[in-house]
Design a protein around this motif. Structure first.
Motif, PDB file in Angstrom:
ATOM      1  N   PHE A 152      13.500 -10.728 -14.826  1.00 54.16           N
ATOM      2  CA  PHE A 152      14.246 -10.098 -13.548  1.00 54.16           C
ATOM      3  C   PHE A 152      15.571  -9.898 -13.855  1.00 54.16           C
ATOM      4  O   PHE A 152      16.421  -9.867 -13.758  1.00 54.16           O
ATOM      5  N   VAL A 197      27.078 -16.288  -9.752  1.00 53.42           N
ATOM      6  CA  VAL A 197      25.961 -16.453  -8.955  1.00 53.42           C
ATOM      7  C   VAL A 197      24.568 -16.018 -10.045  1.00 53.42           C
ATOM      8  O   VAL A 197      23.966 -16.897  -9.336  1.00 53.42           O
ATOM      9  N   GLU A 249      24.019 -19.005 -11.712  1.00 53.48           N
ATOM     10  CA  GLU A 249      23.495 -20.510 -11.119  1.00 53.48           C
ATOM     11  C   GLU A 249      21.917 -19.607 -10.127  1.00 53.48           C
ATOM     12  O   GLU A 249      21.354 -20.734 -10.192  1.00 53.48           O
ATOM     13  N   ALA A 250      21.639 -18.824 -10.073  1.00 58.31           N
ATOM     14  CA  ALA A 250      20.548 -18.568  -9.559  1.00 58.31           C
ATOM     15  C   ALA A 250      19.483 -19.026 -11.071  1.00 58.31           C
ATOM     16  O   ALA A 250      18.433 -19.572 -10.632  1.00 58.31           O
ATOM     17  N   LYS A 274      19.279 -23.502 -10.754  1.00 58.45           N
ATOM     18  CA  LYS A 274      18.617 -23.649  -9.664  1.00 58.45           C
ATOM     19  C   LYS A 274      17.184 -23.075  -9.597  1.00 58.45           C
ATOM     20  O   LYS A 274      16.288 -24.141  -9.124  1.00 58.45           O
ATOM     21  N   LEU A 275      16.738 -21.488  -9.362  1.00 58.74           N
ATOM     22  CA  LEU A 275      15.519 -21.564  -9.263  1.00 58.74           C
ATOM     23  C   LEU A 275      14.488 -20.813  -9.993  1.00 58.74           C
ATOM     24  O   LEU A 275      13.391 -20.524 -10.307  1.00 58.74           O
ATOM     25  N   LEU A 276      15.469 -19.962 -11.189  1.00 54.30           N
ATOM     26  CA  LEU A 276      14.769 -18.995 -11.998  1.00 54.30           C
ATOM     27  C   LEU A 276      14.207 -19.333 -13.208  1.00 54.30           C
ATOM     28  O   LEU A 276      12.995 -19.053 -13.969  1.00 54.30           O
ATOM     29  N   LEU A 322      16.407 -17.311  -2.667  1.00 57.54           N
ATOM     30  CA  LEU A 322      17.449 -17.393  -3.207  1.00 57.54           C
ATOM     31  C   LEU A 322      18.803 -17.383  -2.043  1.00 57.54           C
ATOM     32  O   LEU A 322      19.259 -18.438  -1.535  1.00 57.54           O
ATOM     33  N   LEU A 365      18.548 -20.803  -0.183  1.00 55.92           N
ATOM     34  CA  LEU A 365      19.574 -21.850  -1.130  1.00 55.92           C
ATOM     35  C   LEU A 365      21.053 -21.739  -0.999  1.00 55.92           C
ATOM     36  O   LEU A 365      21.930 -21.887  -1.091  1.00 55.92           O
ATOM     37  N   TYR A 408      22.262 -18.288  -1.418  1.00 55.92           N
ATOM     38  CA  TYR A 408      22.855 -17.490  -2.215  1.00 55.92           C
ATOM     39  C   TYR A 408      22.787 -16.439  -1.607  1.00 55.92           C
ATOM     40  O   TYR A 408      21.307 -15.081  -1.377  1.00 55.92           O
ATOM     41  N   GLU A 413      13.794  -7.851  -8.301  1.00 58.25           N
ATOM     42  CA  GLU A 413      12.534  -7.208  -9.199  1.00 58.25           C
ATOM     43  C   GLU A 413      12.483  -7.818  -9.987  1.00 58.25           C
ATOM     44  O   GLU A 413      12.847  -9.081 -10.879  1.00 58.25           O
ATOM     45  N   THR A 414      11.142  -8.108 -10.909  1.00 55.48           N
ATOM     46  CA  THR A 414      10.206  -9.222 -11.343  1.00 55.48           C
ATOM     47  C   THR A 414       9.423  -8.733 -12.401  1.00 55.48           C
ATOM     48  O   THR A 414       9.940  -7.180 -12.170  1.00 55.48           O
ATOM     49  N   GLY A 415       9.558  -9.076 -13.735  1.00 55.08           N
ATOM     50  CA  GLY A 415       8.658  -8.295 -15.100  1.00 55.08           C
ATOM     51  C   GLY A 415       8.400  -9.068 -15.818  1.00 55.08           C
ATOM     52  O   GLY A 415       8.788 -10.788 -15.753  1.00 55.08           O
TER      53      GLY A 415
END
Lengths: 85, 85
Positions: free
Chosen positions: A43, A59, A62-63, A66-68, B26, B29, B31, B38-40
């Motif tokens: 990410f 931040v 935390e991301a 909690k999410l990633l 995010l 939540l 944030y 971006e993802t990968g």
């Protein structure tokens, strides 16, 4: 402007069937020089201009928590880089 | 022993709905400091001991081209690191 480059991978001992399949596929393509293959998610989080490095890092952590990532089976690392514009 | 740490991301202009969803999640939540997400995919390729750095790098590049990325919509970068044992 700060970016966090996050890598989420499996903790040791967690099965990674995708990696096993890729390892087998590489072998069947003739690439037999791999000892091990691991997979993960990547990410790239770009923060707004006003964020300082410390704020962005906090931040980002935390991301990730909690999410990633799923802390039961995954671990993460990230590095902060500064980019222009 | 050499490792290749590979990151595969989308080329500019390619839709990344997963990243959009993460960005929205995010935000919901609380944030709201992210400008872009971006993802990968991440791959860690560990080579057998006998491989030199040049050999490993060349095989890693072929693996990325042929199996790990779709050159139509994705780009990749990798870095080589030496590990013990």
């Amino acid at each position: 402007m700060w970016k966090a480059k996050v890598v989420v991978t499996y903790k040791p001992g967690i099965l990674d069937p995708e990696a096993k399949t890729i390892h087998q596929a590489l072998t069947s393509l003739g690439y037999t020089d791999f000892k091990n293959v691991e997979t993960g998610k990547y990410f790239q989080l770009t923060f707004k201009e006003k964020m300082t490095r410390d704020q962005a890092e906090s931040v980002a952590r935390e991301a990730c928590d909690k999410l990633l990532s799923n802390p039961v089976i995954q671990k993460y690392t990230f590095e902060m880089t500064e980019v222009s514009g």
